[in-house]
Enzyme design. Structure first.
Site, PDB file in Angstrom:
ATOM      1  N   ASP A 106       0.824  -1.203   0.000  1.00 47.29           N
ATOM      2  CA  ASP A 106       0.000   0.000   0.000  1.00 47.29           C
ATOM      3  C   ASP A 106       0.865   1.262   0.000  1.00 47.29           C
ATOM      4  O   ASP A 106       0.656   2.179  -0.771  1.00 47.29           O
ATOM      5  CB  ASP A 106      -0.960   0.002   1.210  1.00 47.29           C
ATOM      6  CG  ASP A 106      -0.268  -0.316   2.537  1.00 47.29           C
ATOM      7  OD1 ASP A 106       0.963  -0.512   2.555  1.00 47.29           O
ATOM      8  OD2 ASP A 106      -0.963  -0.357   3.570  1.00 47.29           O
ATOM      9  N   ASP A 109       7.304   3.758   3.397  1.00 48.41           N
ATOM     10  CA  ASP A 109       7.650   4.809   4.354  1.00 48.41           C
ATOM     11  C   ASP A 109       9.179   4.766   4.528  1.00 48.41           C
ATOM     12  O   ASP A 109       9.921   5.359   3.741  1.00 48.41           O
ATOM     13  CB  ASP A 109       6.884   4.521   5.650  1.00 48.41           C
ATOM     14  CG  ASP A 109       7.046   5.595   6.706  1.00 48.41           C
ATOM     15  OD1 ASP A 109       8.157   6.091   6.888  1.00 48.41           O
ATOM     16  OD2 ASP A 109       6.066   5.945   7.374  1.00 48.41           O
ATOM     17  N   SER A 110       9.681   4.028   5.513  1.00 56.46           N
ATOM     18  CA  SER A 110      11.136   3.908   5.665  1.00 56.46           C
ATOM     19  C   SER A 110      11.730   3.071   4.526  1.00 56.46           C
ATOM     20  O   SER A 110      12.906   3.198   4.198  1.00 56.46           O
ATOM     21  CB  SER A 110      11.472   3.231   6.992  1.00 56.46           C
ATOM     22  OG  SER A 110      11.032   1.887   6.987  1.00 56.46           O
ATOM     23  N   ASP A 165      -4.724   1.816   7.402  1.00 52.72           N
ATOM     24  CA  ASP A 165      -5.403   1.996   8.686  1.00 52.72           C
ATOM     25  C   ASP A 165      -4.518   2.704   9.703  1.00 52.72           C
ATOM     26  O   ASP A 165      -3.298   2.794   9.531  1.00 52.72           O
ATOM     27  CB  ASP A 165      -5.739   0.618   9.279  1.00 52.72           C
ATOM     28  CG  ASP A 165      -4.477  -0.109   9.756  1.00 52.72           C
ATOM     29  OD1 ASP A 165      -3.563  -0.299   8.930  1.00 52.72           O
ATOM     30  OD2 ASP A 165      -4.385  -0.452  10.955  1.00 52.72           O
TER      31      ASP A 165
END
Ligand code: IMP
Ligand code: MG
Length: 190
Positions: A106, A109-110, A165
């Site tokens: 989805d 990020d890191s 979520d």
């Protein structure tokens, strides 16, 4: 005030990507994959549970090639904090040896999730391996990864909706919205 229509949570800040924009972009990625894999007989969409479910089910409808779908379940986040440690909760069922695999998540990020799972999958000798993600927080990467099929770059904000979520809340929103973390935390302590 937030601009999210009919939404029961007050921690929603604003809608970053509407349903229409997501739909259009998913269609475009599907068309690109259809073209790129026109000669492939063994195409596998391998999604990471649970965040990529809405994305993968929409995307597969836009890929006009024979394909198989499988899933792995991994976790790295506790609430809204990336731990950097990737735990595999359940593995895929397909023997991917000889398959053209597209790993689907989805959001990046890191980058630790994609980095770690990609390495693991390469050991299993797929014919090819590409990475597809709906969202990318480019400024937050901590490891060097490349995304072959990307939906949207987004700023460094925590987002929910379209499968994503916060503590299991917000997954079923048809759009992507940012979370007001201060409000969210205040609400939790009530
Ligand atoms: P990474 O390993 O730090 O790249 O984190 C990737 C995973 O963290 C994604 O698969 C998501 O499950 C989760 N994640 C990262 N940012 C967000 C966010 O803004 N909202 C919801 N989940 C997120
Ligand atoms: Mg995830």
């Amino acid at each position: 005030m937030n601009n999210a229509p009919n939404y029961p949570y007050d921690f929603i800040d604003q809608v970053l990507l509407t349903q229409e924009r997501i739909e259009q972009r998913v269609s475009d990625i599907g068309a690109q994959i259809t073209y790129d894999y026109r000669d492939s007989e063994k195409l596998l969409l391998l999604g990471l549970l649970r965040g990529s479910v809405m994305f993968i089910t929409d995307l597969m409808r836009k890929v006009h090639r024979p394909l198989t779908m499988d899933f792995m379940s991994v976790s790295s986040y506790a609430g809204n904090v990336s731990t950097g440690f990737i735990r595999i909760d359940s593995d895929h069922k397909t023997n991917i040896n000889g398959w053209d695999v597209i790993l689907i998540d989805d959001i990046v990020d890191s980058g630790y999730t994609i980095y770690t799972i990609r390495k693991l999958l390469l050991d299993r000798k797929p014919k090819s391996l590409k990475v597809c993600a709906l969202l990318d927080k480019v400024d937050k990467h901590k490891v060097d990864i490349s995304i072959d099929y990307l939906g949207f770059e987004i700023p460094d904000e925590f987002v929910v909706g379209y499968g994503l979520d916060i503590d299991e809340k917000g997954r079923n929103l048809p759009y992507i919205a940012s979370v007001n973390l201060a409000k969210y935390t205040a609400g939790k302590s009530k």
